[in-house]
Design an enzyme around this catalytic site. Structure first.
Site, PDB file in Angstrom:
ATOM      1  N   HIS A 117      43.298  37.022  40.204  1.00  0.00           N
ATOM      2  CA  HIS A 117      44.307  37.943  39.667  1.00  0.00           C
ATOM      3  C   HIS A 117      45.383  38.239  40.712  1.00  0.00           C
ATOM      4  O   HIS A 117      46.588  38.150  40.439  1.00  0.00           O
ATOM      5  CB  HIS A 117      43.651  39.265  39.254  1.00  0.00           C
ATOM      6  CG  HIS A 117      42.869  39.212  37.988  1.00  0.00           C
ATOM      7  ND1 HIS A 117      43.339  38.622  36.833  1.00  0.00           N
ATOM      8  CD2 HIS A 117      41.639  39.717  37.678  1.00  0.00           C
ATOM      9  CE1 HIS A 117      42.437  38.752  35.880  1.00  0.00           C
ATOM     10  NE2 HIS A 117      41.397  39.400  36.359  1.00  0.00           N
ATOM     11  N   HIS A 147      37.102  36.045  41.081  1.00  0.00           N
ATOM     12  CA  HIS A 147      37.791  36.450  39.854  1.00  0.00           C
ATOM     13  C   HIS A 147      38.947  37.396  40.173  1.00  0.00           C
ATOM     14  O   HIS A 147      40.085  37.192  39.710  1.00  0.00           O
ATOM     15  CB  HIS A 147      36.779  37.135  38.926  1.00  0.00           C
ATOM     16  CG  HIS A 147      37.349  37.690  37.666  1.00  0.00           C
ATOM     17  ND1 HIS A 147      37.085  37.155  36.416  1.00  0.00           N
ATOM     18  CD2 HIS A 147      38.171  38.762  37.436  1.00  0.00           C
ATOM     19  CE1 HIS A 147      37.716  37.859  35.492  1.00  0.00           C
ATOM     20  NE2 HIS A 147      38.379  38.848  36.089  1.00  0.00           N
ATOM     21  N   GLU A 148      38.671  38.421  40.979  1.00  0.00           N
ATOM     22  CA  GLU A 148      39.719  39.395  41.306  1.00  0.00           C
ATOM     23  C   GLU A 148      40.768  38.800  42.244  1.00  0.00           C
ATOM     24  O   GLU A 148      41.956  39.119  42.137  1.00  0.00           O
ATOM     25  CB  GLU A 148      39.090  40.653  41.921  1.00  0.00           C
ATOM     26  CG  GLU A 148      38.164  41.407  40.989  1.00  0.00           C
ATOM     27  CD  GLU A 148      38.845  41.813  39.693  1.00  0.00           C
ATOM     28  OE1 GLU A 148      40.057  42.111  39.711  1.00  0.00           O
ATOM     29  OE2 GLU A 148      38.167  41.844  38.647  1.00  0.00           O
TER      30      GLU A 148
END
Length: 231
Positions: free
Chosen positions: A41, A37-38
């Site tokens: 980003h 998820h990170e």
């Protein structure tokens, strides 16, 4: 068998073994999916022009670069949590608000991709080895996959809530004037405490559950398409 497994899961029929499986699924999410998820980003920000993420150690799948201890504990205890936010410099984007919105969206999309992969494995097993889920080990694996998918979908939906500091707020800010966006940032800490209070008291449980079920049904539909011949 698949429909029975899904119904049992959604009906809350759990035992000690099921709790252990849930914990294992959450650990997989903490050590694999939250870093993904990170990373999503950071990767999206880089592609949009923010090269500063290269030097912050966040373009990595290494869990140690992303794990937030308190966020992990909250995920294990309450079913919602977070990793260390990736520092983004929106000044490096051609359009600050749009760049931030796309970068923010990448995280929940990563969760939905992770959910889809788990669902594809679930329905592939159901298509090619349906009797496997009738065994003890197979039943546990099926339960693991269903819980893994559900938590990923929940995290995606939760992160898309348009309240700071969640990812959804960055998308909302595209449509708001700068003076209102500034107010949100000014009171972000208090808004965050209010958000946690609403979660703790259960006021967001029903809408989040409804939206998560809706999205999960969509993920199920997509994942099942390649195996329609088996059902």
């Amino acid at each position: 068998m698949l429909s029975e497994l899904i119904s049992a899961f959604r009906g809350g029929q759990v035992d000690f073994q099921s709790i252990v499986i849930q914990l294992l699924a959450l650990l997989v999410i903490i050590f694999l999916v939250l870093p993904f998820h990170e990373w999503a980003h950071a990767f999206t920000a880089l592609k949009l022009g923010d090269t500063s993420v290269k030097y912050r150690g966040r373009l990595s799948f290494n869990p140690l670069a992303h794990i937030d201890v308190m966020g992990s504990i909250c995920l294990l205890c309450f079913g919602f949590g977070w990793a260390k936010p990736v520092p983004i410099d929106p000044r490096n984007f051609k359009n600050e608000k749009t760049g931030m919105a796309i970068t923010a969206l990448a995280g929940p999309v990563a969760n939905l991709i992770a959910a889809l992969v788990g669902d594809l494995i679930f329905f592939a097993i159901g298509a090619f080895a349906p009797s496997f889920f009738m065994t003890t080990v197979g039943g546990y694996i099926g339960y693991f996959l269903r819980y893994y998918v559900m938590i990923n979908v929940y995290l995606a939906v939760f992160n898309l809530v348009p309240i700071p500091p969640l990812d959804g707020s960055k998308i909302l800010f595209v449509f708001l004037p700068d003076r209102i966006v500034y107010k949100f940032y000014q009171y972000e800490r208090y808004i965050m405490f209010a958000l946690f209070a609403l979660l703790w008291m259960g006021f967001l449980s029903t809408p989040l559950a409804y939206l998560s079920n809706f999205v999960q049904n969509g993920i199920d539909f997509i994942a099942k398409l390649p195996f329609l011949w088996a059902f």
